[in-house]
Write a protein that holds these residues in place. Structure first.
Motif, PDB file in Angstrom:
ATOM      1  N   MET A  65       0.056   2.888  -8.374  1.00 52.95           N
ATOM      2  CA  MET A  65      -0.394   1.721  -9.085  1.00 52.95           C
ATOM      3  C   MET A  65       0.562   0.460  -8.496  1.00 52.95           C
ATOM      4  O   MET A  65       1.409   0.855  -7.738  1.00 52.95           O
ATOM      5  CB  MET A  65      -0.200   1.741 -10.606  1.00 52.95           C
ATOM      6  N   SER A  66       0.294  -0.807  -8.842  1.00 51.36           N
ATOM      7  CA  SER A  66       0.888  -1.988  -8.578  1.00 51.36           C
ATOM      8  C   SER A  66       0.856  -2.563  -7.288  1.00 51.36           C
ATOM      9  O   SER A  66       1.294  -3.634  -7.091  1.00 51.36           O
ATOM     10  CB  SER A  66       2.604  -1.572  -8.645  1.00 51.36           C
ATOM     11  N   TYR A  67      -0.193  -2.150  -6.625  1.00 52.72           N
ATOM     12  CA  TYR A  67      -0.700  -2.748  -5.313  1.00 52.72           C
ATOM     13  C   TYR A  67      -1.145  -4.208  -5.811  1.00 52.72           C
ATOM     14  O   TYR A  67      -1.135  -5.111  -5.117  1.00 52.72           O
ATOM     15  CB  TYR A  67      -1.718  -2.133  -4.845  1.00 52.72           C
ATOM     16  N   GLY A  68      -2.227  -4.229  -6.638  1.00 51.09           N
ATOM     17  CA  GLY A  68      -2.590  -5.589  -7.000  1.00 51.09           C
ATOM     18  C   GLY A  68      -1.825  -6.496  -7.555  1.00 51.09           C
ATOM     19  O   GLY A  68      -1.737  -7.661  -7.039  1.00 51.09           O
ATOM     20  N   TRP A 107      -5.657  -3.223 -12.960  1.00 47.95           N
ATOM     21  CA  TRP A 107      -6.620  -2.106 -13.330  1.00 47.95           C
ATOM     22  C   TRP A 107      -5.832  -0.747 -13.505  1.00 47.95           C
ATOM     23  O   TRP A 107      -5.908   0.037 -14.425  1.00 47.95           O
ATOM     24  CB  TRP A 107      -7.660  -1.864 -12.313  1.00 47.95           C
ATOM     25  N   GLY A 108      -4.983  -0.184 -12.614  1.00 48.88           N
ATOM     26  CA  GLY A 108      -4.371   0.721 -12.624  1.00 48.88           C
ATOM     27  C   GLY A 108      -3.159   0.732 -13.865  1.00 48.88           C
ATOM     28  O   GLY A 108      -3.129   1.666 -14.523  1.00 48.88           O
ATOM     29  N   THR A 109      -2.318  -0.245 -13.680  1.00 46.28           N
ATOM     30  CA  THR A 109      -1.494  -0.275 -14.807  1.00 46.28           C
ATOM     31  C   THR A 109      -2.113  -0.338 -16.227  1.00 46.28           C
ATOM     32  O   THR A 109      -1.205   0.187 -16.963  1.00 46.28           O
ATOM     33  CB  THR A 109      -0.734  -1.784 -14.441  1.00 46.28           C
ATOM     34  N   ILE A 110      -2.992  -0.841 -16.202  1.00 44.30           N
ATOM     35  CA  ILE A 110      -3.698  -1.068 -17.595  1.00 44.30           C
ATOM     36  C   ILE A 110      -4.330   0.130 -17.936  1.00 44.30           C
ATOM     37  O   ILE A 110      -4.163   0.688 -19.042  1.00 44.30           O
ATOM     38  CB  ILE A 110      -4.466  -2.493 -17.704  1.00 44.30           C
ATOM     39  N   VAL A 111      -5.506   0.362 -17.199  1.00 42.79           N
ATOM     40  CA  VAL A 111      -6.230   1.441 -17.701  1.00 42.79           C
ATOM     41  C   VAL A 111      -5.765   2.724 -17.642  1.00 42.79           C
ATOM     42  O   VAL A 111      -5.981   3.593 -18.402  1.00 42.79           O
ATOM     43  CB  VAL A 111      -7.527   1.203 -16.819  1.00 42.79           C
ATOM     44  N   LEU A 112      -5.520   3.088 -16.104  1.00 44.32           N
ATOM     45  CA  LEU A 112      -4.887   4.422 -16.289  1.00 44.32           C
ATOM     46  C   LEU A 112      -3.618   4.736 -16.873  1.00 44.32           C
ATOM     47  O   LEU A 112      -3.418   5.796 -17.658  1.00 44.32           O
ATOM     48  CB  LEU A 112      -4.343   4.584 -14.692  1.00 44.32           C
ATOM     49  N   SER A 113      -2.633   3.908 -17.117  1.00 46.55           N
ATOM     50  CA  SER A 113      -1.638   4.197 -17.971  1.00 46.55           C
ATOM     51  C   SER A 113      -1.955   4.431 -19.532  1.00 46.55           C
ATOM     52  O   SER A 113      -1.598   5.182 -20.344  1.00 46.55           O
ATOM     53  CB  SER A 113      -0.615   2.802 -17.943  1.00 46.55           C
ATOM     54  N   THR A 114      -2.934   3.446 -20.029  1.00 42.11           N
ATOM     55  CA  THR A 114      -3.571   3.685 -21.462  1.00 42.11           C
ATOM     56  C   THR A 114      -4.392   4.917 -21.579  1.00 42.11           C
ATOM     57  O   THR A 114      -4.129   5.682 -22.701  1.00 42.11           O
ATOM     58  CB  THR A 114      -4.403   2.538 -21.692  1.00 42.11           C
ATOM     59  N   ALA A 118       0.905  -1.195   0.021  1.00 42.07           N
ATOM     60  CA  ALA A 118      -0.032  -0.065  -0.070  1.00 42.07           C
ATOM     61  C   ALA A 118       0.858   1.386  -0.027  1.00 42.07           C
ATOM     62  O   ALA A 118       0.698   2.355  -0.538  1.00 42.07           O
ATOM     63  CB  ALA A 118      -0.937  -0.017   1.060  1.00 42.07           C
ATOM     64  N   MET A 119       2.133   1.013   0.747  1.00 44.86           N
ATOM     65  CA  MET A 119       2.837   2.371   0.636  1.00 44.86           C
ATOM     66  C   MET A 119       3.443   2.569  -0.705  1.00 44.86           C
ATOM     67  O   MET A 119       3.623   3.696  -1.262  1.00 44.86           O
ATOM     68  CB  MET A 119       4.131   2.029   1.685  1.00 44.86           C
ATOM     69  N   VAL A 120       3.777   1.424  -1.465  1.00 44.78           N
ATOM     70  CA  VAL A 120       4.336   1.596  -2.506  1.00 44.78           C
ATOM     71  C   VAL A 120       3.274   2.042  -3.524  1.00 44.78           C
ATOM     72  O   VAL A 120       3.455   3.064  -4.341  1.00 44.78           O
ATOM     73  CB  VAL A 120       4.711   0.228  -3.036  1.00 44.78           C
ATOM     74  N   ASP A 121       2.134   1.658  -3.519  1.00 46.36           N
ATOM     75  CA  ASP A 121       0.988   2.048  -4.279  1.00 46.36           C
ATOM     76  C   ASP A 121       0.666   3.678  -4.202  1.00 46.36           C
ATOM     77  O   ASP A 121       0.418   4.504  -5.013  1.00 46.36           O
ATOM     78  CB  ASP A 121      -0.307   1.300  -3.994  1.00 46.36           C
ATOM     79  N   ILE A 151      -0.644   7.034   5.832  1.00 42.95           N
ATOM     80  CA  ILE A 151       1.058   7.497   5.872  1.00 42.95           C
ATOM     81  C   ILE A 151       1.414   7.393   4.307  1.00 42.95           C
ATOM     82  O   ILE A 151       2.257   8.422   4.164  1.00 42.95           O
ATOM     83  CB  ILE A 151       1.820   6.215   6.791  1.00 42.95           C
ATOM     84  N   ALA A 152       0.824   6.804   3.402  1.00 37.99           N
ATOM     85  CA  ALA A 152       1.552   6.728   2.118  1.00 37.99           C
ATOM     86  C   ALA A 152       1.639   8.114   1.476  1.00 37.99           C
ATOM     87  O   ALA A 152       2.700   8.402   0.819  1.00 37.99           O
ATOM     88  CB  ALA A 152       0.578   5.519   1.163  1.00 37.99           C
ATOM     89  N   ALA A 153       0.769   8.823   1.701  1.00 43.93           N
ATOM     90  CA  ALA A 153       0.465  10.061   0.801  1.00 43.93           C
ATOM     91  C   ALA A 153       1.713  11.025   1.294  1.00 43.93           C
ATOM     92  O   ALA A 153       2.311  11.838   0.543  1.00 43.93           O
ATOM     93  CB  ALA A 153      -0.659  10.874   1.149  1.00 43.93           C
ATOM     94  N   LYS A 154       2.125  11.018   2.652  1.00 48.22           N
ATOM     95  CA  LYS A 154       3.246  11.722   3.101  1.00 48.22           C
ATOM     96  C   LYS A 154       4.486  11.353   2.760  1.00 48.22           C
ATOM     97  O   LYS A 154       5.379  12.046   2.339  1.00 48.22           O
ATOM     98  CB  LYS A 154       3.119  11.980   4.818  1.00 48.22           C
ATOM     99  N   VAL A 155       4.701   9.997   2.891  1.00 47.02           N
ATOM    100  CA  VAL A 155       6.131   9.368   2.527  1.00 47.02           C
ATOM    101  C   VAL A 155       6.355   9.400   1.052  1.00 47.02           C
ATOM    102  O   VAL A 155       7.440   9.581   0.662  1.00 47.02           O
ATOM    103  CB  VAL A 155       5.858   8.003   3.159  1.00 47.02           C
ATOM    104  N   SER A 156       5.149   9.306   0.248  1.00 46.73           N
ATOM    105  CA  SER A 156       5.366   9.400  -1.310  1.00 46.73           C
ATOM    106  C   SER A 156       6.147  10.452  -1.822  1.00 46.73           C
ATOM    107  O   SER A 156       6.870  10.394  -2.725  1.00 46.73           O
ATOM    108  CB  SER A 156       4.186   8.925  -1.851  1.00 46.73           C
ATOM    109  N   ASN A 157       5.958  11.705  -1.046  1.00 42.93           N
ATOM    110  CA  ASN A 157       6.714  12.848  -1.574  1.00 42.93           C
ATOM    111  C   ASN A 157       8.218  12.791  -1.360  1.00 42.93           C
ATOM    112  O   ASN A 157       9.009  13.445  -1.991  1.00 42.93           O
ATOM    113  CB  ASN A 157       6.065  14.061  -1.065  1.00 42.93           C
ATOM    114  N   LYS A 158       8.643  12.076  -0.547  1.00 42.36           N
ATOM    115  CA  LYS A 158      10.017  12.042  -0.066  1.00 42.36           C
ATOM    116  C   LYS A 158      10.888  10.833  -0.975  1.00 42.36           C
ATOM    117  O   LYS A 158      11.861  10.747  -0.601  1.00 42.36           O
ATOM    118  CB  LYS A 158       9.958  11.972   1.423  1.00 42.36           C
TER     119      LYS A 158
END
Length: 504
Positions: A271-274, A404-411, A263-266, A466-473
């Motif tokens: 993307m990539s959680y699934g 879903w994210g990798t295919i749909v969002l990226s496309t 979830a942190m990575v996503d 937590i993910a939103a704050k950490v993702s910026n760093k």
């Protein structure tokens, strides 16, 4: 010179007195002096807006990026030497972009004598015209001027307008043009009819049929209803579920940690959680259908909250959402039904799913490699076949436990759709897709490996705020590389294991 500066200062007190015009640069002979960073910036600005501009560049040294840019514009002539007075012959516009102020003054005086308009970078009092920041949406162009006071502010306004104005504006212009061409009558009649047609563009925006607050209640009630129905159904039908409530499987903690990390990575790359969760579940011996179930149930609440926030912030394109959600649900339900029906053949479906996650791992690494290149790529034609994309994304996502994210969002983004509206629409539609595929899995499967489900649900829930704050760093490119490598290695382990068993 001091007198000129004083006069300019007095004029500035009266406000911005510049008269904006749009030039057809292909009809002018333009001279650019300078091939460094500023010269490159001016050249990009002209060619991005007028690709066929007739330009001659004179400089004693050039950045390599200049020649790279000019590979697509062979009509632009470059001369590698210092400026000469003869370079002004036949020129109608001159842009100066060197670090030599004395040279700029000399050329500006020569232009004045010869009646040539001149722009001098970062020197407003020597300019006859300014190069403003340009917002471009297809046929629509908006020029921004700060009267030479702050190019930085102009750039920020350009960024805001680019993000705020929908890409559909160009389609609106095309439609209005078609209406205009069908009108007959005198000029006054045409103006009246076009005013009636375009009145909606300036009228107060109609109220949304569903407010953000109402959508929030719908999401929470849906989630609680799903949880209640699932709990009572499993309590009566699945003995393993009762045993799970009394004893905690040790593997629960592995999935708890994994759900948190994924979830942190996503949160960092969107993307990539699934795919990561499914790959991990398969490597832990969970059958494909149960692995996909665990992933989708854990995504229901997180995507519901994310979708609601995007809706509240106005990031959801309602038309795009509608084109995605129904086909996505149909594809997800069909995929979940087929995968659940093949659960008894998991020893065959598992390697196939591992091949799919292996491919997604390669795609993620490829996206990391070309991430910086795409910034300079010309805009592509906007993708229009959204419904088939939603169906394919929902089906593959249910069968493979992610994508879903990798295919749909990226496309959508690669196909020219606005990134902000694409992300918001994909996140909100993902809530309904995950919900319906989860219901299909729950009603068809007997053994759902609840230690995996609960571990991923709890781990991802803890990580979400937590993910939103950490993702910026954290560098998204670095994370994408790491995710791609991990997915490829884990998928390879499953594939190699299957091959070894088959050969044995």
């Amino acid at each position: 010179m001091n007198q000129t500066l004083a006069q300019d200062s007095e004029k500035e007190k009266a406000g911005n007195q510049l008269f904006p015009i749009f030039l057809k640069l292909q009809n002018f002979n333009t001279l650019l002096v300078g091939g460094g960073n500023v010269g490159l910036e001016k050249l990009e600005a002209m060619l991005n807006n007028s690709p066929d501009a007739n330009i001659t560049v004179v400089a004693d040294r050039y950045l390599d990026e200049v020649f790279t840019l000019l590979e697509k514009h062979p009509q632009v002539k470059t001369i590698q030497r210092q400026f000469q007075v003869s370079d002004l012959e036949g020129k109608e516009l001159v842009i100066l972009a060197t670090d030599n102020y004395e040279l700029h003054q000399q050329i500006q005086q020569l232009c004045k004598v010869n009646g040539i308009l001149v722009n001098v970078a970062d020197t407003p009092h020597l300019c006859d015209f300014y190069l403003g920041s340009i917002v471009k949406k297809g046929n629509l162009k908006i020029a921004i001027s700060t009267n030479g006071k702050s190019p930085t502010v102009a750039k920020r306004l350009k960024q805001v307008l680019n993000e705020s104005l929908p890409d559909e504006l160009d389609q609106t212009l095309d439609n209005i043009n078609k209406i205009r061409n069908t009108l007959t009558g005198d000029f006054a009649y045409k103006v009246k009819k076009l005013n009636e047609v375009t009145a909606s563009l300036v009228d107060e925006e109609p109220k949304q049929k569903i407010s953000p607050k109402a959508l929030g209640w719908i999401i929470w009630i849906t989630v609680l209803a799903f949880a209640g129905i699932t709990f009572f159904a499993l309590w009566n039908q699945d003995p393993a579920f009762k045993n799970y409530l009394l004893t905690v499987n040790p593997y629960f903690y592995y999935f708890l940690i994994a759900g948190f990390i994924f979830a942190m990575v996503d949160g960092a790359i969107g993307m990539s959680y699934g795919v990561t969760s499914t790959t991990f579940s398969l490597s832990m011996g969970i059958p494909p259908a149960s692995a996909s179930t665990a992933v989708h149930i854990s995504e229901i609440l997180s995507n519901g909250i994310a979708g609601w926030m995007h809706f509240k912030m106005g990031n959801v394109n309602k038309k795009l959402f509608k084109m995605l959600v129904i086909p996505g649900i149909i594809g997800a339900v069909i995929g979940a039904f087929l995968l659940s029906s093949l659960e008894h053949y998991s020893h065959y479906t598992k390697p196939l799913i591992s091949v799919y996650t292996f491919v997604l791992g390669v795609i993620i690494i490829r996206k990391a490699i070309i991430a910086n290149r795409r910034k300079n790529e010309p805009a592509k034609k906007k993708i229009t076949k959204v419904a088939p994309l939603g169906f394919t994304g929902g089906f593959v996502d249910a069968v493979g436990g992610g994508g879903w994210g990798t295919i749909v969002l990226s496309t959508l983004i690669a196909g020219g759709r606005n990134a902000r509206y694409s992300l918001g629409s994909v996140k909100l539609s993902r809530f309904f897709v995950a919900l319906m595929s989860s219901l299909t899995f729950v009603t068809m499967l007997n053994d759902l490996h609840w230690y995996a489900v609960s571990g991923l649900v709890l781990g991802s829930a803890i990580a979400s705020p937590i993910a939103a704050k950490v993702s910026n760093k954290i560098s998204a490119k670095t994370i994408m590389f790491a995710v791609g490598i991990i997915v490829i290695l884990a998928s390879s382990k499953n594939i190699i294991g299957f091959i070894m068993k088959f050969l044995a």
